[in-house]
Each structure stands twice: as C-alpha cells, then as structure tokens.
Scaffold this active site. Sequence first.
Site: not given
Ligand code: NDP
Ligand code: 2IT
Length: 444
Positions: A111, A114, A126, A165-166, A209
């Site tokens: 982070q 980024k 984080k 969120g994450d 994102t």
């Molecule tokens: P969500 O919780 O909305 O979605 C996560 C997705 O990934 C779900 O479909 C979930 O499936 C799947 N998943 C999670 N863990 C696993 C695992 N161990 N094995 C297989 N599938 C898995 O999270 P986000 O979409 O917010 O985040 C997804 C990725 O993007 C993460 O790496 C996060 O750190 C990154 N990210 C998120 C940002 C944001 O703004 N939200 C910004 C930048 C990066 P299931 O529903 O079955 O758990």
């Molecule tokens: O991994 C990421 O960059 C996030 N989960 C979003 C972080 C944020 O502060 O919006």
Amino acid sequence: MSYVDEVLEEVVRENPHEPEFHQAVKEVLDSLRPVIEKNEAVYRRDALLERLVNPERQIKFRVPWIDDQGQVHVNTGYRVQFNSAIGPYKGGLRLHPSVNLSIIKFLGFEQIFKNSLTGLPIGGGKGGSDFDPKGKSDREIMAFCQSFMSELCKYIGADTDIPAGDIGTGAREIGYLFGEYKKLRGLFEGVLTGKGLSFGGSLARTEATGYGLLYITEEMLKCHGIPLAGKTIAVSGSGNVATYAIEKAQQLGAKVVTCSDSSGWIYDPDGIDVALLKEVKERKRQRLTAYAAARPQAVYHEGKGVWSTPCDVALPCATQNELTLADAEQLVANGVLAVSEGANMPTTADATVYLQEQGILFLPGKAANAGGVATSALEMSQNSERLRWSFQEVDAQLKAIMVDLYHHIDDAAKRYDREGNYVDGANIAGFEKVLDAMMMQGIV
Ligand code: NDP
Ligand code: 2IT
C-alpha cells in the site's frame, strides 16, 4: 553483500513466519537495487531500508463479540500503520479467516508504493481480522464491527489513519464501523472511506477499483497498439473489484467469459450478465451456483479453473497467489496477451517472472488496482471541503489518475533500462517519492 541483500536477509530472520510479507518485500527490494546502488553508503548509514521494511506501528487487539445464540467469540484485530512519509496512513480492512500478521503486513507494505503512485498525499497502512463474515446475520456483523471499532478508534482519525474496505469489508461493514466511531469519538469526520452516499461517501468509489483496472489496462494495450474492444477476458473473483471490472470491460467493448468465488467458477460463453451477478453476489449474498441456476448457457465448475479458459486478457481479482506458474503456462499456451492484477499480489513470484519472460504485458496490482485507494483519497478531499462531486467528475479524475500512473511507471522503467517491466517501473516510481520524503524528514 549488497545493502539490499543484507536487509532481505534481516527481514526473513526477524519475521520468520511471514511468507507473504517476505514475498512482497523481496519483489520491491529486488526492483529497487539500481536506485539504492546509486547512493548505497548514505542509505545504509541512514538505515533507509530498515526503516522502510519495519512498520511505524503495528496494533494487535482482542475482538470479543456475541453471536445470535448468545455465544461469545474472540477474534484478533490488526492495524499496521506502515509508513506516513507522504501522508496519513491509508488502506483497507480485510475480514477473512485467513488473516494474520503476515497478510496484513504484505498488504500494508504494498500500500505504501501504491498510494504513492496515485500522486495523492496518502501513506500506507492496512488492517483487518480473522473474523469470517460468511453466513453471519446482519446483527452479528454489527456486533463484530462495533467491538472491532471500540478498540481501533483509539488509533485512527481523519488526519492520522483512514481505513476502508477490502475482502469481506463492503458498504455494510463500513457503515457499522463509522456509526460506532462517531458514537465513541463524538466526531463526524472522514475517518473511513467507502462510506454510504448519505453520510459522506463518494460517488464512483464502489466502482473505482474495477473501473480503474480497466482504464489502466486499456491505456497499456493502446500504447502497444492493441485495442481492448473485441477482446476476450477472463476474470477471477466475484466481489467488489471483479464485478466492476467486468462492468467496465463490457462498456469498453470486451467480452468477459469467467468469474469465480472460493467454491467454484463460471464459464459464460455469451459474456457475464453483470446485472445478474450483482443481484446474486451484492444484493442476495449468494454463491455463484445461484448465478448458474438463473442462466442456462453458463457452466459452473467446482474448485479452481478460471485460468484454463482461453482469453486475450487475464484479470485476477480475488486474492493473493491465486495465479500460479501452472496457470501462467496455461494462459500463455492459450495465447494470452496481458495480465493485469485487480487483486493484491494475485500472481505468484515464479508465475510473474514466467509471464514477463514470455513477453506478456504484466501490470502489477500496486499500479493496476490503485484506482480504489485513489478514489478513497478523492472521498477524503470531498469530506474535508464538505462538498460532493458528481459521478462524472470523480470518474474523470479516476481515469486521468490511472492514465498518468501508467505513463509514470512506464517512464520509470525506461529510465532504469527496464522498458516494459512494469513491476520494476511501479516499485521504482512508487518508491522515489517516499524516498524523497523520508530523506527530507530526517531520522524518524
Ligand atoms: P470482496 O470480498 O468483495 O470479493 C473477494 C472475492 O474473491 C470473492 O469473490 C471471494 O470469494 C474471492 N476470494 C476471496 N478470498 C479467496 C480465497 N482465499 N480463495 C478464492 N477466492 C477468494 O473483495 P474485493 O473485491 O474488495 O477484493 C478483491 C481483491 O482486490 C483483494 O486482493 C483486495 O485486497 C484487492 N483490492 C480491493 C480494493 C477495493 O477497493 N475493494 C482495492 C484494491 C485492491 P468468496 O465470496 O467465496 O469469498
Ligand atoms: O488494497 C487497497 O488498495 C484497498 N483495499 C483500498 C484501500 C482504500 O483505502 O481505499
């Protein structure tokens, strides 16, 4: 031994049970070798890299909460405040049973760079918990969030540390966390981002994102003479990032044929139906089997397998180390042109090297998914000025940030004779600003 190698050894020695953290640090420090070598004696004297790889502060706390049967559970909460050289700590909260200190530290370390790449004044942090939100009632989620915040609120604030969120933390959780912070601290301030639109959230943060991932991927392809329109895309995940990546890809004229969750994956030859996906995953919180049941032409497979699907562009949007060397080999055999990381570190280290050696365009997460945190910073700006910008205004700024970011990392790679290596470009460009700020602020 070089200064970089000394510090890499020290990181493994001093943090022995943190493989994800080692992986993230090794990738960054390997990229930084030519930058460090330019002034190695001074950086070593100033312990610059030791300060970079040690969080400014890490907080670990007990989170007791009561379930609907009256049973008390105790989870572990974390907040790692990694680096505040260029701004207050900023980064998400992950709620997933796999969460431990290694995962939070790898995410916090990524982070830093980024957030620097967004060009906005935000430092790296984080947090999260090993709490599993799956299958919990709304009341149980609220109970957990309130307990988590009752401790976290001592360490965060609109000008010190701003979580978001994450995985497992979306609008519902941010709402409960915000409500509890406000009650405990008596402050209505922009202490969290990703808030509901009725209490200070920014338009386009939900989409940011995924949309940002497509904006930067399209720019990279364009600069290599490849149009995104008409391409076939494989996406993994079906959460926040995946859903809006699919939506924007379709708006830009590409066809997304896969998505997945932790139980299985969907192949939909006509292209994923985003409205149905949102209904199943966002609104009803169901599994992807419900998507397949509602869409006869879609095929559901148990387990992993998205990367066996022939595609031009692969967008891993689920979690770390989900795209392995075997997956990368299959993608290359099927003629993939580009891999862009929507998730954080979804490609294993050996798979990343393999893809680069095969000449595949590879955009690392700290660049490709930076649109989320960049838009969080835009939410902070709106909160500070007590104003609200239109969707079009935020989306236009997001797009401009992602296009600039691509050129910034492309330039950095060229400056260091690594043209086309966006891993090195992102690590170097992200580091340069942090380096400058750390050197100017003295030994702190
Ligand atoms: P969500 O919780 O909305 O979605 C996560 C997705 O990934 C779900 O479909 C979930 O499936 C799947 N998943 C999670 N863990 C696993 C695992 N161990 N094995 C297989 N599938 C898995 O999270 P986000 O979409 O917010 O985040 C997804 C990725 O993007 C993460 O790496 C996060 O750190 C990154 N990210 C998120 C940002 C944001 O703004 N939200 C910004 C930048 C990066 P299931 O529903 O079955 O758990
Ligand atoms: O991994 C990421 O960059 C996030 N989960 C979003 C972080 C944020 O502060 O919006």
